[in-house]
Design a protein around this motif. Structure first.
Motif, PDB file in Angstrom:
ATOM      1  N   GLY A 243      47.254  54.794  37.631  1.00  0.00           N
ATOM      2  CA  GLY A 243      47.553  55.326  36.310  1.00  0.00           C
ATOM      3  C   GLY A 243      46.329  55.431  35.427  1.00  0.00           C
ATOM      4  O   GLY A 243      45.309  54.772  35.653  1.00  0.00           O
ATOM      5  N   ALA A 276      50.744  55.943  29.442  1.00  0.00           N
ATOM      6  CA  ALA A 276      51.573  54.725  29.475  1.00  0.00           C
ATOM      7  C   ALA A 276      51.729  54.100  28.099  1.00  0.00           C
ATOM      8  O   ALA A 276      52.290  53.012  27.987  1.00  0.00           O
ATOM      9  N   ALA A 298      54.030  56.845  34.537  1.00  0.00           N
ATOM     10  CA  ALA A 298      53.513  56.384  33.247  1.00  0.00           C
ATOM     11  C   ALA A 298      54.641  56.231  32.237  1.00  0.00           C
ATOM     12  O   ALA A 298      54.693  55.249  31.471  1.00  0.00           O
ATOM     13  N   ALA A 301      56.535  53.110  33.040  1.00  0.00           N
ATOM     14  CA  ALA A 301      55.803  51.913  32.601  1.00  0.00           C
ATOM     15  C   ALA A 301      55.922  51.735  31.097  1.00  0.00           C
ATOM     16  O   ALA A 301      56.123  50.617  30.598  1.00  0.00           O
TER      17      ALA A 301
END
Length: 409
Positions: A243, A276, A298, A301
């Motif tokens: 990420g 994120a 993302a 998360a």
């Protein structure tokens, strides 16, 4: 040939009075160069500039990672800011440019390290050479956080089992998090079935020896001791494999502080290309935020991290391709502040919808001043004013410059 250097061009090479490019040179210098055509190689500095300094890295000049370690801090930063001003001027944009935020040495928390076969116990590891696919093995890296530099021997051991297939050319995408080092590996040949069970076992054993938090191969978990986590404002976010994360914590903090100040007084905020949650959680301390990004992991998360930051205004999040399906002006009718932070290609499609909307303020973040200027022109033509731009020198000793800005109706 001998050459008199008159300026530094966009990629960091000096340019002579005869239009010949010579790397690692500075304005006012006389140099001897070799080669043919308009791109030469430096042989010798005959008359050095007062701005020339000793590069801090023993690999500088061979390694392709840094271009400008030989330039003193003040003129180097001034050059970056002037390049930004000229890029905006190409779109007939004038605005206040704030003093730059400069990355410090030894603060980079993300590295992309290339691996090549070495032996059973260690691989060769480093960066690509200048203008070449050859590898420059590194022993130190003055841009990297000391924890990443100290991990280089363990990363060489980690990479050794990755060469079962002769076409494998792995890259280790290494991120330093609050819970340890996270490694996502790309470039392992998959046509033969990927790594064998034995190689995977060796990989996991060496990750455990080094106490890495996680190792993934193209996002697939190969070893997990604990989730790699970072703090984003009031929230703790478990990063998705591979990420995005801002390269330095200092740059993230500076941009976040700018965004929060620019968004004060908002009643509803859109965070577009949110990742994120770099800005999301900080902005949610001001007003409800709708966050959108094309990367589903993302968004997942970010959504999980909401529970780690109670007391914020509401956060909604969606995985959405903002190129093919931008958030429409009609969907933004109750939004008074929008932030966009796109990849290098910019946010042309989403910017067109912001231009059509009734949003009062737009905060623009960019890692590419050229595409930012294009998008900014669209907003200005729609009635916005580009109030100010803050340059962010996040990629130390490279020609790249980032920025954060504010537009208002």
């Amino acid at each position: 040939m001998e050459a008199a250097i008159v300026e530094v061009a966009g990629e960091g090479d000096g340019v002579s009075d005869r239009g010949v490019y010579v790397p690692f040179t500075l304005p006012g210098e006389r140099v001897r160069a070799t080669g043919a055509g308009d791109r030469r190689e430096l042989l010798e500095v005959l008359e050095a500039s007062a701005e020339r300094v000793t590069p801090p890295c023993p690999h500088f000049g061979v390694c392709g990672g840094c271009a400008l370690q030989h330039w003193a801090d003040a003129p180097y930063l001034a050059w970056k800011v002037e390049r930004l001003r000229k890029t905006l001027a190409l779109q007939h944009l004038e605005t206040e440019i704030l003093p730059p935020t400069a990355a410090r040495p030894h603060t980079r928390r993300r590295l992309a390290l290339h691996a090549r076969p070495g032996g059973r116990e260690v691989a060769r590891l480093g960066y690509k050479a200048r203008k070449s696919w050859s590898l420059v093995e590194i022993s130190v890296c003055p841009i990297a956080d000391p924890a990443l530099e100290a991990a280089l021997p363990a990363l060489r051991r980690l990479a050794a089992p990755l060469f079962e297939h002769p076409k494998s050319a792995p890259t280790l995408h290494v991120t330093l998090t609050q819970t340890g080092i996270d490694v996502d590996i790309s470039g392992v040949e998959r046509k033969s079935g990927g790594l064998s069970a034995d190689a995977r076992m060796t990989l996991a054993e060496r990750a455990a020896e080094a106490d890495f938090a996680r190792v993934t191969i193209d996002g697939e978990v190969a070893y997990l001791a604990r989730h790699p986590s970072v703090r984003m404002g009031p929230a703790i976010v478990d990063l998705p494999a591979g990420g995005f994360l801002q390269a330095t914590a200092d740059a993230e903090a500076a941009m976040a502080a700018f965004a929060v100040e620019a968004a004060r007084g908002a009643t509803r905020i859109a965070d577009l290309y949110c990742g994120a949650g770099t800005f999301t959680f900080r902005l949610a301390a001001i007003a409800p935020v709708h966050a959108a990004d094309f990367t589903a992991p993302a968004i997942a998360a970010l959504s999980r991290a909401v529970a780690s930051a109670p007391g914020l205004h509401g956060i909604t999040a969606e995985a959405r391709d903002l190129v093919r399906r931008p958030v429409l002006a009609e969907e933004l009718r109750k939004t008074d502040v929008a932030l966009f932070d796109p990849p290098r290609a910019g946010a042309a499609e989403q910017t067109a919808e912001l231009a059509r909307s009734k949003v009062a303020r737009v905060i623009g973040v960019s890692c590419n001043p050229a595409t930012f200027a294009r998008d900014a022109r669209m907003l200005v033509d729609a009635g916005f004013r580009l109030e100010k731009v803050a340059p962010i020198d996040q990629f130390l000793w490279s020609p790249h410059i980032e920025l954060i800005s504010i537009f208002s109706r």
